[in-house]
Write a protein that holds these residues in place. Structure first.
Motif, mmCIF file in Angstrom:
data_model
loop_
_atom_site.group_PDB
_atom_site.id
_atom_site.type_symbol
_atom_site.label_atom_id
_atom_site.label_comp_id
_atom_site.label_asym_id
_atom_site.label_seq_id
_atom_site.Cartn_x
_atom_site.Cartn_y
_atom_site.Cartn_z
ATOM 1 N N ALA A 26 45.866 29.931 20.088
ATOM 2 C CA ALA A 26 44.633 30.004 20.873
ATOM 3 C C ALA A 26 43.405 30.130 19.976
ATOM 4 O O ALA A 26 42.365 29.512 20.244
ATOM 5 C CB ALA A 26 44.705 31.179 21.850
ATOM 6 N N GLY A 61 40.690 27.426 19.921
ATOM 7 C CA GLY A 61 39.428 27.942 20.448
ATOM 8 C C GLY A 61 38.251 27.761 19.519
ATOM 9 O O GLY A 61 37.130 27.511 19.968
ATOM 10 N N VAL A 88 42.405 29.459 26.464
ATOM 11 C CA VAL A 88 43.700 28.929 26.016
ATOM 12 C C VAL A 88 44.792 29.983 26.196
ATOM 13 O O VAL A 88 45.885 29.690 26.707
ATOM 14 C CB VAL A 88 43.617 28.487 24.539
ATOM 15 C CG1 VAL A 88 45.001 28.094 24.016
ATOM 16 C CG2 VAL A 88 42.656 27.307 24.395
ATOM 17 N N PHE A 89 44.515 31.211 25.793
ATOM 18 C CA PHE A 89 45.515 32.271 25.856
ATOM 19 C C PHE A 89 45.911 32.580 27.310
ATOM 20 O O PHE A 89 47.097 32.584 27.657
ATOM 21 C CB PHE A 89 44.973 33.526 25.175
ATOM 22 C CG PHE A 89 45.963 34.656 25.093
ATOM 23 C CD1 PHE A 89 46.873 34.726 24.052
ATOM 24 C CD2 PHE A 89 45.986 35.655 26.061
ATOM 25 C CE1 PHE A 89 47.794 35.771 23.972
ATOM 26 C CE2 PHE A 89 46.892 36.695 25.998
ATOM 27 C CZ PHE A 89 47.803 36.756 24.946
ATOM 28 N N ASP A 107 43.079 25.673 32.415
ATOM 29 C CA ASP A 107 42.176 25.266 31.335
ATOM 30 C C ASP A 107 40.850 24.787 31.914
ATOM 31 O O ASP A 107 39.771 25.096 31.386
ATOM 32 C CB ASP A 107 42.802 24.142 30.501
ATOM 33 C CG ASP A 107 43.727 24.662 29.418
ATOM 34 O OD1 ASP A 107 43.601 25.846 29.063
ATOM 35 O OD2 ASP A 107 44.554 23.877 28.920
ATOM 36 N N THR A 137 39.065 30.713 23.160
ATOM 37 C CA THR A 137 40.321 31.377 22.812
ATOM 38 C C THR A 137 40.918 32.084 24.020
ATOM 39 O O THR A 137 42.127 31.975 24.288
ATOM 40 C CB THR A 137 40.089 32.390 21.667
ATOM 41 O OG1 THR A 137 39.621 31.689 20.511
ATOM 42 C CG2 THR A 137 41.381 33.121 21.320
ATOM 43 N N ASN A 154 41.413 21.966 24.286
ATOM 44 C CA ASN A 154 42.582 22.548 24.943
ATOM 45 C C ASN A 154 42.970 21.785 26.199
ATOM 46 O O ASN A 154 44.142 21.664 26.537
ATOM 47 C CB ASN A 154 42.353 24.027 25.265
ATOM 48 C CG ASN A 154 41.083 24.274 26.051
ATOM 49 O OD1 ASN A 154 40.021 23.841 25.645
ATOM 50 N ND2 ASN A 154 41.181 24.971 27.156
#
Length: 280
Positions: free
Chosen positions: A34, A38, A160-161, A194, A157, A3
């Protein structure tokens, strides 16, 4: 890591991955993106863990049906005994040149590998080596390789989200970007988060890894019938400073980096204290 790389590419080339950061944010598309980002890296690492260990660590694979030396025969016999007690299929067994350590890896309980180093075999007596093998077999029995993959994937995940939701909010609400395309604030904020959230996620994953080690030590005591030999093995490891195992397997060795929030293993003293509780 994936990511972060995608965020950097987005900053450099102005790419809005998945088209999720326009004037409104599509949380469904973002969630799917994500999840894919992820879990891709962690699942790939799990599936290739045995192959990577064999290709990078110089493992000397033992023919479990026809071991060539007395030492190999003893190792195979000991692992088979522990596997039977843990109700596991017989794993592959290997020896490698290196500092005192051992590890288990593989994508599943039915496709696992247990390896011990020459340094460990030279440092410890057979009872202590058996305790270490019991520790590694407990990792296999508990499905720790898969569990760690899931934990890492879930944390990735969330990173990223959240980084992209916050990046969108900064871009639209703080910087007042009202164009159809995301602005620089989105890319820069997402990239920074990130990295920052990735460090925090790493602490969570490391904490879970340390928790697993206590269970693997206790599992060794159960499989071998007593915590005493595992305590003795840890005391021997405490007298040296072994090198860390390579990335794909470093969380599954009998010893590992300690002394920080990113440590994969608790301190030797804490592990011995936990085992002494089992003696009472």
């Amino acid at each position: 890591m994936l990511n972060v790389i995608l965020s950097i590419v987005g900053v450099v080339f102005g790419i809005n991955w998945g088209g999720m950061a326009g004037k409104s944010i599509n949380l469904t598309s973002l969630s799917i993106y994500a999840l894919i980002i992820g879990f891709t890296g962690s699942i790939f690492s799990l599936l290739t863990s045995k192959m990577i260990a064999k290709s990078t660590m110089g493992l000397q694979m033992i023919d479990i049906d026809n071991p060539s030396t007395n030492l190999e025969a003893w190792l195979v016999s000991t692992v088979r005994k522990l596997a039977n007690r843990a109700k596991l299929p017989m794993p592959e067994v290997a020896i490698y040149e290196g500092d005192p350590n051992a590890f288990a890896t593989g994508p599943s309980r039915s496709s696992s590998l247990v390896a011990v180093s020459t340094g460990l075999l030279q440092l410890m007596n057979k009872k202590e080596v058996e305790a270490v093998l019991g520790h590694e077999m407990t990792h296999v029995a508990n499905g720790d390789m898969v569990t760690m993959t899931l934990v890492q994937g879930v944390m990735n995940t969330f990173v990223v989200f959240l980084s992209r939701v916050i990046g969108w909010a900064v871009d639209r609400q703080v910087m007042r970007n009202d164009s159809d395309a995301p602005g620089a604030a989105y890319y820069v904020t997402s990239l920074i988060l990130d990295i920052v959230l990735g460090f925090l996620a790493g602490m969570v994953v490391a904490a879970f890894s340390r928790w697993r080690e206590y269970h693997a030590d206790a599992g060794s005591a159960m499989l071998t019938g007593s915590p005493e030999n595992m305590i003795a093995a840890l005391q021997r490891l405490g007298s040296i400073t072994p090198e860390e195992l390579p990335g794909p397997v470093k969380g599954f060795g009998v010893s590992g980096g300690i002394g920080s929030l990113f440590a994969t293993h608790p301190s030797i003293e804490d592990r011995i204290a936990a085992l002494r509780v089992l003696q009472k």
